[in-house]
Motif scaffolding. Structure first.
Motif, PDB file in Angstrom:
ATOM      1  N   PRO A  90       0.825  -1.219   0.025  1.00 51.61           N
ATOM      2  CA  PRO A  90      -0.098  -0.093   0.066  1.00 51.61           C
ATOM      3  C   PRO A  90       0.991   1.254   0.037  1.00 51.61           C
ATOM      4  O   PRO A  90       2.170   1.045   0.417  1.00 51.61           O
ATOM      5  N   PHE A  91       0.513   2.154  -0.214  1.00 49.16           N
ATOM      6  CA  PHE A  91       0.970   3.603  -0.320  1.00 49.16           C
ATOM      7  C   PHE A  91       0.586   4.175   0.813  1.00 49.16           C
ATOM      8  O   PHE A  91      -0.436   4.026   1.580  1.00 49.16           O
ATOM      9  N   ASP A  92       1.526   5.364   1.318  1.00 55.73           N
ATOM     10  CA  ASP A  92       1.391   5.614   2.786  1.00 55.73           C
ATOM     11  C   ASP A  92       1.772   7.245   2.660  1.00 55.73           C
ATOM     12  O   ASP A  92       2.469   7.717   1.614  1.00 55.73           O
ATOM     13  N   ASN A  93       1.962   8.056   3.700  1.00 56.09           N
ATOM     14  CA  ASN A  93       2.389   9.221   3.500  1.00 56.09           C
ATOM     15  C   ASN A  93       2.901   9.487   5.115  1.00 56.09           C
ATOM     16  O   ASN A  93       2.106  10.022   6.031  1.00 56.09           O
ATOM     17  N   VAL A  94       4.124   9.257   5.125  1.00 59.68           N
ATOM     18  CA  VAL A  94       4.757   9.536   6.772  1.00 59.68           C
ATOM     19  C   VAL A  94       5.209  10.952   6.952  1.00 59.68           C
ATOM     20  O   VAL A  94       5.786  11.127   7.886  1.00 59.68           O
ATOM     21  N   PRO A 144      14.624   3.377  -0.932  1.00 56.27           N
ATOM     22  CA  PRO A 144      13.325   3.315  -0.585  1.00 56.27           C
ATOM     23  C   PRO A 144      12.380   4.397  -1.589  1.00 56.27           C
ATOM     24  O   PRO A 144      12.772   5.266  -1.866  1.00 56.27           O
ATOM     25  N   LEU A 145      11.250   3.722  -1.636  1.00 55.56           N
ATOM     26  CA  LEU A 145      10.157   4.540  -2.392  1.00 55.56           C
ATOM     27  C   LEU A 145       9.322   5.277  -1.353  1.00 55.56           C
ATOM     28  O   LEU A 145       8.634   4.650  -0.472  1.00 55.56           O
ATOM     29  N   ALA A 146       9.473   6.717  -1.140  1.00 60.92           N
ATOM     30  CA  ALA A 146       9.225   7.455  -0.074  1.00 60.92           C
ATOM     31  C   ALA A 146       7.580   7.412   0.222  1.00 60.92           C
ATOM     32  O   ALA A 146       6.996   7.261   1.356  1.00 60.92           O
ATOM     33  N   PRO A 147       6.757   7.664  -1.069  1.00 59.91           N
ATOM     34  CA  PRO A 147       5.316   7.218  -0.645  1.00 59.91           C
ATOM     35  C   PRO A 147       4.906   5.695  -0.320  1.00 59.91           C
ATOM     36  O   PRO A 147       3.493   5.610  -0.333  1.00 59.91           O
ATOM     37  N   SER A 148       5.864   4.963  -0.299  1.00 63.52           N
ATOM     38  CA  SER A 148       5.483   3.468   0.182  1.00 63.52           C
ATOM     39  C   SER A 148       6.397   3.231   1.356  1.00 63.52           C
ATOM     40  O   SER A 148       7.274   2.127   1.298  1.00 63.52           O
ATOM     41  N   ALA A 149       6.515   4.046   2.238  1.00 59.61           N
ATOM     42  CA  ALA A 149       7.552   3.989   3.179  1.00 59.61           C
ATOM     43  C   ALA A 149       7.821   2.827   4.049  1.00 59.61           C
ATOM     44  O   ALA A 149       8.856   2.247   4.264  1.00 59.61           O
ATOM     45  N   VAL A 150       6.523   2.302   4.526  1.00 62.83           N
ATOM     46  CA  VAL A 150       6.716   1.020   5.466  1.00 62.83           C
ATOM     47  C   VAL A 150       6.889   0.130   4.670  1.00 62.83           C
ATOM     48  O   VAL A 150       7.549  -0.871   5.297  1.00 62.83           O
TER      49      VAL A 150
END
Length: 250
Positions: A90-94, A144-150
Motif C-alpha cells: 500500500p502507499f502511505d504518507n509518513v 526506498p520509495l518514500a510514498p510507500s515508506a513502510v
C-alpha cells in the motif's frame, strides 16, 4: 541453486511474480506447491498447470502457517525449496500520522510472514541433502520509495534478515538467496510501465541457477548499488521522479 529435481513451496503464488516463478519451475519438472489467501486464484493457476498443487495460507496468521507447514511436511516430505514471495504494497504518507492498522498489516505480512513461514519449515529443510530458502525483497530495500515508506522498510528488514540467516546456516545444507526485483509490471501496484513480467522471470531464473546470493535484474542494479555515504542524493532524485510519474498516471 539447482533448478531441477526440487520440491518447491511458493507463498503468494496465485499471481504476479509468485505465479511466474511457480510456472517457470513447474515447466522444468519440479514439484511445485503454491499458496495464497484466495482459493479461486490458486485454483486458476493449478488448472492452467496440471500437476501443480496449492494450499490456502494466510501468512498474516501464525495458526494458518503452522497448519500449512504440517501439511507440507506430511504430504511433500521431499520439500527442499521455500520461496517467500507473498507481500502487500500500500502507499502511505509518513509526512503525517500513519494509519496504525495498515502499517501493522504490512509489517505482519511482509516481514513477520516470511520469518514465520521459514521458522516453521527450517528444521525440515536442514534435514534435506540440499535445500534453498529464497526471499523476495525489492530494489526498494536499498533505495526506498518514500510514498510507500513502510513497505520499503519491511523489504530492507527482509534483506537484513536474509544476511543474518545466510551466515547462521553457513555450515548446513541450506543456502539462502534473495531476489530484489525492480518495478515489475504486475498487479501488486495499480500502475503500468514496469519491467515485463516474462523478462523479469527469465532473468531471475538465469541468476537463480548460479550461487549468487542476490538476484538483481534490470534496473534494480542501480538502486541496489546506491547505499553508501552519498546515497541521499539518489534517494531524493529517485523519489522526485517517481512522485512525478505516479501523479501523471493518476
Amino acid at each position: 541453486m539447482q533448478l531441477t529435481g526440487n520440491t518447491i513451496f511458493i507463498t503468494g503464488g496465485g499471481s504476479g511474480i509468485g505465479r511466474g516463478l511457480a510456472e517457470a519451475f513447474h515447466k522444468l519438472g519440479n514439484t511445485v506447491i503454491i499458496s495464497g489467501r484466495r482459493a479461486a486464484a490458486l485454483e486458476a493457476v493449478t488448472a492452467a498447470n496440471p500437476g501443480m498443487a496449492s494450499i490456502v495460507v494466510d501468512i498474516a496468521d501464525p495458526a494458518s502457517i503452522a497448519a500449512a507447514a504440517a501439511q507440507l511436511i506430511r504430504d511433500f516430505p521431499a520439500l527442499n525449496v521455500l520461496i517467500n514471495n507473498a507481500g502487500i504494497m500500500p502507499f502511505d504518507n509518513v509526512a503525517g500520522p500513519v494509519n496504525d492498522a495498515e502499517a501493522e498489516s504490512v509489517v505482519t505480512t511482509n516481514l513477520l510472514g516470511p520469518i514465520r513461514v521459514t521458522s516453521a519449515l527450517i528444521e525440515h529443510l536442514k534435514a534435506q541433502p540440499r535445500a534453498t530458502i529464497v526471499y523476495n525483497s525489492s530494489a526498494l530495500a536499498f533505495t526506498p520509495l518514500a510514498p510507500s515508506a513502510v513497505y520499503s522498510a519491511t523489504k530492507a528488514a527482509i534483506h537484513s534478515y536474509a544476511l543474518s540467516q545466510r551466515f547462521m546456516l553457513r555450515d548446513t545444507s541450506v543456502g539462502v538467496q534473495e531476489i530484489a526485483p525492480p518495478w515489475v509490471d504486475t498487479d501488486l501496484v495499480e500502475a503500468s510501465g514496469g519491467m515485463p513480467l516474462a523478462d523479469f522471470i527469465a532473468g531471475t531464473m538465469e541468476q537463480l541457477a548460479t550461487d549468487a546470493e542476490e538476484i538483481v535484474v534490470g534496473d534494480a542494479k542501480v538502486l541496489r548499488d546506491n547505499p553508501g555515504p552519498n546515497e541521499h542524493g539518489l534517494v531524493n532524485g529517485f523519489n522526485a521522479q517517481m512522485v512525478a510519474a505516479f501523479s501523471g498516471a493518476a
